[in-house]
Design a protein around this motif. Sequence first.
Motif, PDB file in Angstrom:
ATOM      1  N   VAL A  33       0.996  -1.519  -0.207  1.00  7.05           N
ATOM      2  CA  VAL A  33      -0.527   0.047   0.009  1.00  7.05           C
ATOM      3  C   VAL A  33       0.742   1.298   0.089  1.00  7.05           C
ATOM      4  O   VAL A  33       1.518   1.194   0.652  1.00  7.05           O
ATOM      5  CB  VAL A  33      -0.523  -0.109   1.404  1.00  7.05           C
ATOM      6  N   ILE A  41      -6.109 -11.054   6.203  1.00 11.73           N
ATOM      7  CA  ILE A  41      -7.194 -10.804   5.095  1.00 11.73           C
ATOM      8  C   ILE A  41      -8.272 -11.437   3.969  1.00 11.73           C
ATOM      9  O   ILE A  41      -9.588 -11.241   4.508  1.00 11.73           O
ATOM     10  CB  ILE A  41      -7.109  -9.128   5.161  1.00 11.73           C
ATOM     11  N   SER A  42      -7.413 -11.853   3.513  1.00 13.35           N
ATOM     12  CA  SER A  42      -8.445 -12.771   2.386  1.00 13.35           C
ATOM     13  C   SER A  42      -9.027 -13.659   3.515  1.00 13.35           C
ATOM     14  O   SER A  42      -9.550 -14.272   2.569  1.00 13.35           O
ATOM     15  CB  SER A  42      -7.812 -12.600   1.533  1.00 13.35           C
ATOM     16  N   LEU A 100      -5.304  -4.765  -6.346  1.00 12.61           N
ATOM     17  CA  LEU A 100      -5.616  -5.697  -5.021  1.00 12.61           C
ATOM     18  C   LEU A 100      -4.479  -5.333  -4.158  1.00 12.61           C
ATOM     19  O   LEU A 100      -3.280  -5.676  -4.355  1.00 12.61           O
ATOM     20  CB  LEU A 100      -6.436  -6.439  -5.317  1.00 12.61           C
ATOM     21  N   GLN A 101      -4.888  -4.110  -3.098  1.00 15.81           N
ATOM     22  CA  GLN A 101      -3.875  -4.364  -1.758  1.00 15.81           C
ATOM     23  C   GLN A 101      -4.724  -4.882  -0.591  1.00 15.81           C
ATOM     24  O   GLN A 101      -5.712  -4.440  -0.384  1.00 15.81           O
ATOM     25  CB  GLN A 101      -3.162  -2.944  -1.719  1.00 15.81           C
ATOM     26  N   LEU A 102      -4.157  -5.780   0.243  1.00 17.24           N
ATOM     27  CA  LEU A 102      -4.384  -5.453   1.230  1.00 17.24           C
ATOM     28  C   LEU A 102      -3.818  -4.970   2.407  1.00 17.24           C
ATOM     29  O   LEU A 102      -2.496  -5.122   2.590  1.00 17.24           O
ATOM     30  CB  LEU A 102      -4.459  -7.709   2.106  1.00 17.24           C
ATOM     31  N   LEU A 103      -4.421  -4.189   3.475  1.00 21.05           N
ATOM     32  CA  LEU A 103      -3.904  -3.665   4.281  1.00 21.05           C
ATOM     33  C   LEU A 103      -4.566  -4.243   5.458  1.00 21.05           C
ATOM     34  O   LEU A 103      -5.506  -4.494   6.240  1.00 21.05           O
ATOM     35  CB  LEU A 103      -4.636  -2.226   4.361  1.00 21.05           C
ATOM     36  N   LEU A 135      -3.444  -3.731   9.262  1.00 17.27           N
ATOM     37  CA  LEU A 135      -2.606  -3.066  10.043  1.00 17.27           C
ATOM     38  C   LEU A 135      -3.014  -3.133  11.727  1.00 17.27           C
ATOM     39  O   LEU A 135      -4.110  -3.894  11.758  1.00 17.27           O
ATOM     40  CB  LEU A 135      -3.356  -0.795  10.652  1.00 17.27           C
TER      41      LEU A 135
END
Lengths: 380, 381
Positions: free
Chosen positions: A27, A315-316, A336-339, A341
Amino acid sequence: MQYDDKSRVEKAKKRAVVKQTEARNRVELFRHLPQYEHGTQLPDLETKFFELDPMHPAVYKVGLQYLSGDIRGGNARCIAMFQAFKEAIKDYSTPPEKTLIRDLTARISSYVSFLIECRPLSISMGNAIKFLKNRIAKLPLALSESEAKSTLMLDIDRFINEKIILSEKVIVKHAVTKIRDGDVLLTYGASSVVEMILLHAHELGKHFHVVVVDSRPKLEGQLLLRRLVRKGLSCTYTHVNAVSCIMQDVTRVFLGASSVLSNGTVYSRVGTACVAMVAHAFHVPVLVCCEAYKFHERVQLDSICFNELGNPDAISKVQGRKEINYLDGLVNQENLQLLNLIYDATPSDYVSMIITDYGMIPPTSVPVIVREYRRDHLWS
Amino acid sequence: MPDTQALVNDFLNKLKKRKIEGSQATAKQTAELLRSVISQTRMPYTNQAAALIHSVKAVGERLIAANPVELAVGNVVRRVLHIVREEDLSLTTAAMAGLNLSAESDDEDDTDRDNHPALSAAAIAAASRSTLRPPSLQTLLEDVPDSAAVPHTSSSGGDSEGKSKSADKSSRSRKLKHDVIEAVNELIQDISTCHELIAEQAVEHIHQNEVILTLGSSRTVLEFLCAAKEKKRSFRVFVAEGAPRYQGHLLAKELVTRGLQTTLITDSAVFAMISRVNMVIVGAHAVMANGGVIAPVGLNMVALAAQKHAVPFVVLAGSHKLCPLYPHHPEVLLNELRSPSELLDFGEFSDCLDFGSGIGAPLLHVVNPTFDYVPPKLRRA
């Protein structure tokens, strides 16, 4: 360290013990934080366990435990780290032609950089390491090696005892005065201090109801829930999205913290800010329980300039629900980005009171404690 | 009538078992069902509008009771009733205008002929009076003598002039039905195309290099964003998961396959990310009369965060979602709790969920609401 500066990253990689592969699809906003592919290093490191030379096995073990996520929570990580350092100091012997102080400090620094590679340090760990280095530096030169080592080990024990274990007891004692019969208490995630407060209040015979709010991807609230129900507390379990539905019935909110910063901002698990904000909107008092050794003189305005990025695959994939697999096969697409935190920063206006081992203070008194007590108690 | 009853029962079952997903589908099927009810209703000679209204109301009440949370059903029923009243009004004003002319033209002292236009005028006037006025104290009090008067005149009218009038009436009744069905068709058309109409406005709201946040999945939002993408606006989207249904994953997948830069975040990270977001766009389940919005769970939190950071919060809703009700206690009455198994695995927690032990009162409650109420002051547009 600035992870968006390529030259520095290259230099660090050469010195690294843990070979981390950088994740794709980072990201943009978080390029200054390290993001690695999870799950790839553990088998590799386990095989290297016996190629010990620079690394003490206890430290190595703790590093692996951090990497796999077995040890979680600021206090637990700090205690584990210090136990490992105690072992390392016990087995330490000064090489010829070097002074104890400098060499030991260098050794500890190398251990610390190994631990950082496994998992970035929490703020409490940073403070603890500063304390240790300070104690090493202040050792009188006249001491023999064995005396120096035993002094250091005693200091570490004292730190753990005073700053962590005893202060938890003091916080619990203060906090249970704030719980009345008939209260509905809300807590978020799994904080060790809050759990102790709830259990202690239950032992004292108070009647109250607990709402445990949980969130993805770690779902730590389920562990807390299990422990509370086993002890006989009546609980409600819900998801962070439902917090505004449930907040009308809540009388107090108890939150734990990873750290409290100098401007009163509470740095803790992601989602705490949402809970505090909704509580504030419904005029419910928010009490943050945090030991004083976790305070830091840094100032942070939002959750982006300093944070930790977790495993994006968490997350996915939804644990326990196989039917939620919409993103299978899409993970490598560049759009597609997975964040994921790990922490966030709660502004101080949402916090009503901070309960520490120095008493119950408003968020504006945090810099006072950092300034006054830190100098006297921690470093002397 | 029998096969409409079967249709109605079938639809009622589907509503009760929550088999129909989405307000648009529900609204469309409700409208189609009411259309078939109307076409099958047998129309009496006078006051056909009242008969239509009565049959639609009867079916509508049962539909609303089957799924009180799905407000689109009630909205569609009310709109169909409104259509019936409007069509009736326009027909009677046309008929009254026509009849007035004919009454004036043959105002000879032919009592017979005079009687009938007068009668029919009176009947029309009575009919118009009873259907046009919404329920009020006056109509409620007048209703009893009115309904007694109307069959009286109709019976006297029926056995006197008879044929021409009945032909007139039946043609008018057929015309009423026809008009109503046409208008209901238009309503169905509106419901089906609401996404396109909303999406057309997308370009005005989304500028270049914007960052947009959304939660869960809504078809309206998807079409909105894709329309903007087609007009060559480049922007990024943060999608919050929307646990426990995880519809955000679906939306992210759709957006990625259409070529939009998407980042998927957890719901807890919304407050952390919202400072970097330019606009929040969400779909709604229903819009209440005071401007408040019934939205998927979690959106109240997002709205509060958006207000704190002064980020515009935009709600997209088709016209079938506008509801004339006021929410008095929205969290309780307009909400539905879903299964706790979406949050906790029953197998893992079976020891905690054992109600038979100890006190007998359950120690563990699990709350899994479906909807959230967003008050009007948090919503910008």
